[in-house]
Design a protein around this motif. Structure first.
Motif, mmCIF file in Angstrom:
data_model
loop_
_atom_site.group_PDB
_atom_site.id
_atom_site.type_symbol
_atom_site.label_atom_id
_atom_site.label_comp_id
_atom_site.label_asym_id
_atom_site.label_seq_id
_atom_site.Cartn_x
_atom_site.Cartn_y
_atom_site.Cartn_z
ATOM 1 N N MET A 1 0.832 -1.119 -0.062
ATOM 2 C CA MET A 1 -0.044 -0.080 0.009
ATOM 3 C C MET A 1 0.806 1.328 0.134
ATOM 4 O O MET A 1 1.879 1.458 0.953
ATOM 5 C CB MET A 1 -0.936 0.022 1.265
ATOM 6 N N ASN A 2 0.591 1.970 -1.193
ATOM 7 C CA ASN A 2 1.500 3.388 -1.015
ATOM 8 C C ASN A 2 0.995 4.492 0.055
ATOM 9 O O ASN A 2 -0.166 4.599 0.129
ATOM 10 C CB ASN A 2 1.355 3.966 -2.381
ATOM 11 N N LEU A 26 -5.510 3.645 -10.586
ATOM 12 C CA LEU A 26 -5.902 3.674 -9.196
ATOM 13 C C LEU A 26 -6.333 2.524 -8.793
ATOM 14 O O LEU A 26 -5.904 1.891 -7.736
ATOM 15 C CB LEU A 26 -6.790 4.763 -8.837
ATOM 16 N N ASP A 29 -3.953 -0.311 -8.554
ATOM 17 C CA ASP A 29 -2.900 -0.423 -7.376
ATOM 18 C C ASP A 29 -3.465 -0.884 -6.193
ATOM 19 O O ASP A 29 -2.823 -1.164 -5.423
ATOM 20 C CB ASP A 29 -2.708 1.409 -7.229
ATOM 21 N N GLY A 30 -4.807 -0.962 -6.085
ATOM 22 C CA GLY A 30 -5.286 -1.661 -4.597
ATOM 23 C C GLY A 30 -6.770 -1.209 -4.340
ATOM 24 O O GLY A 30 -7.426 -0.121 -5.404
ATOM 25 N N ARG A 33 -7.423 3.817 -1.775
ATOM 26 C CA ARG A 33 -5.820 4.517 -1.892
ATOM 27 C C ARG A 33 -6.336 5.862 -1.376
ATOM 28 O O ARG A 33 -7.283 6.488 -1.603
ATOM 29 C CB ARG A 33 -5.836 4.498 -3.249
ATOM 30 N N ARG A 34 -5.331 6.530 -0.548
ATOM 31 C CA ARG A 34 -5.477 7.973 -0.119
ATOM 32 C C ARG A 34 -5.186 8.760 -1.255
ATOM 33 O O ARG A 34 -4.347 8.514 -2.207
ATOM 34 C CB ARG A 34 -4.516 8.164 0.806
ATOM 35 N N TRP A 44 -9.965 8.808 1.423
ATOM 36 C CA TRP A 44 -9.669 7.590 1.113
ATOM 37 C C TRP A 44 -10.409 7.102 -0.129
ATOM 38 O O TRP A 44 -11.961 6.931 0.351
ATOM 39 C CB TRP A 44 -9.716 6.668 2.263
ATOM 40 N N THR A 47 -12.199 2.132 -4.478
ATOM 41 C CA THR A 47 -12.157 1.819 -6.053
ATOM 42 C C THR A 47 -12.744 0.759 -6.364
ATOM 43 O O THR A 47 -13.041 0.756 -7.856
ATOM 44 C CB THR A 47 -10.607 1.953 -6.568
#
Length: 408
Positions: A1-2, A26, A29-30, A33-34, A44, A47
């Motif tokens: 997690m970024n 996005l 990516d997960g 995501r913030r 937050w 997605t």
């Protein structure tokens, strides 16, 4: 997690024109995501479809901005009337939400809305009568905007001569795009709107009509199920929510049909596809973008990601509605798509009250435009269209040409 929040690139013209490639990255990516969203706020983003659906029904996620830890969210509301603005159905939770929604829900049932069909068709034809002889139009200014404004105005009992004023005040309060809002501009617009609504309601007390605002005044004065601030807040919400997203549904739907000639021809050949087409426009590129805000009442975990109490949680319906786990080939516009359970109208107790009306207006508007405007095409290259961003999405103008005709 970024750990670093991603900045949504509102200033990038490519993002404004088509944010979905960025959204797809996005989502890949997960699931959570913030991000820094419109106005410089941090949220937050949820997605993926399954997580978004669950979040919209999660009682730990509030609609009341007072549950948010970021003070800038309250500052986006008019300072002079902040408490009034917090007392709309949109911004409260049960039990107040239940009480307020029950007071107006009967006016927006599928049956009651269906009774409006002849009048909506009449307004639609009148608007097209004005542009058909010219062979060109801006289908936002000339058609997609005045149609729902007129419909909700008549439903509520707002005089036609006043509608340009409340559109202007609404623009100043809501349609400020991705930049941080101007508090003085918002306050000024709300004071004008409040003054107007107060006068309108007093006039209806003296001269009640067969409209929704007159009925709400009775609820306030005789049944005592609303106080005065709630009445004004309800009038404001119904007036604004009754048109602002439908404008974008109609404009975006027509824009995408013109960009997808195969879908345009299919819909012209089979108008029976209109209901499914409206659902697909809502899924593919809905008016609320990137999504629906909630505020964590307590520490919560979504898809394995810990979110602290007070955080803004943005259920990113625009991203979730292109989740390939829910929608096969999600980046393809397909007006025959089945099982199209999109999140464009939300989900749960806050599901959009006006959804039946928006659907009907979209079907009538787009179907009639395709029927009455032969050889309809964009008057500019598709990449020349300018799109709103920062919460609400749709073309700012939609210049088109078509074969001129008479008004029959």
């Amino acid at each position: 997690m970024n750990e670093h929040p991603v900045l949504l690139p509102y200033t990038d013209p490519a993002f404004a024109a088509d944010p979905f490639p960025f959204y797809r990255r996005l989502r890949d990516d997960g699931p959570v995501r913030r991000a820094v969203i419109a106005g410089g706020l941090e949220a937050w983003l949820v997605t993926r479809y399954e997580d978004g659906l669950a979040a919209l029904s999660d009682p730990r996620l509030s609609s009341d901005v007072r549950d948010a830890s970021d003070p800038r969210l309250l500052e986006r509301l008019p300072a002079t009337e902040r408490e009034s603005m917090l007392r709309t159905m949109l911004r409260c939770d049960p039990p107040d939400h239940t009480r307020l929604r029950r007071l107006v829900s009967k006016a927006f049932t599928a049956r009651r809305v269906a009774e409006l069909r002849p009048r909506i068709q009449e307004i639609t034809d009148q608007l097209l009568d004005e542009v058909v002889p010219a062979g060109k139009a801006d289908l936002i200014e000339d058609f997609a905007l005045p149609l729902p404004v007129t419909v909700i105005g008549e439903l509520l009992g707002v005089p036609a001569t006043d509608r340009h004023d409340f559109q202007r005040w609404t623009d100043d309060m809501i349609l400020q795009g991705a930049e941080p809002p101007d508090p003085a501009r918002i306050d000024r617009a709300w004071q004008q709107m409040r003054s107007y609504l107060t006068g309108l309601l007093e006039n209806k007390r003296a001269h009640p009509g067969n409209d929704l605002l007159s009925a709400l005044i009775t609820t306030r004065d005789e049944e005592h199920r609303l106080d005065e601030d709630e009445l004004i807040a309800m009038a404001f919400l119904l007036l604004v929510a009754g048109y602002i997203t439908t404008v974008n549904l109609i404009g975006t739907g027509i824009a995408h049909l013109l960009a997808h000639p195969d879908q345009l021809h299919q819909l012209r050949d089979d108008p029976g596809l209109l209901p499914a087409a409206i659902e697909e426009f809502l899924r593919y590129d809905g008016p609320v973008n990137p999504g629906i805000a909630r505020f964590a009442r307590e520490d919560v975990t979504i898809a394995g990601v810990s979110i602290p109490r007070g955080a803004t949680v943005l259920v990113a319906s625009a991203i979730a509605d292109r989740d390939p786990a829910q929608f096969p080939d999600p980046d393809r516009l397909d007006i025959t798509r089945q099982d199209n359970a999109h999140l464009a109208f939300g989900h749960g107790i806050h599901y959009c009250l006006g959804a039946p009306l928006a659907r009907l207006e979209g079907q009538i508007a787009i179907g009639t435009a395709l029927r009455r405007l032969p050889h309809l095409s964009l008057a500019v290259p598709p990449d020349a269209l300018r799109w709103r961003s920062g919460g609400l999405r749709g073309p700012e103008q939609l210049p088109v040409t078509f074969t001129p005709g008479d008004t029959a």
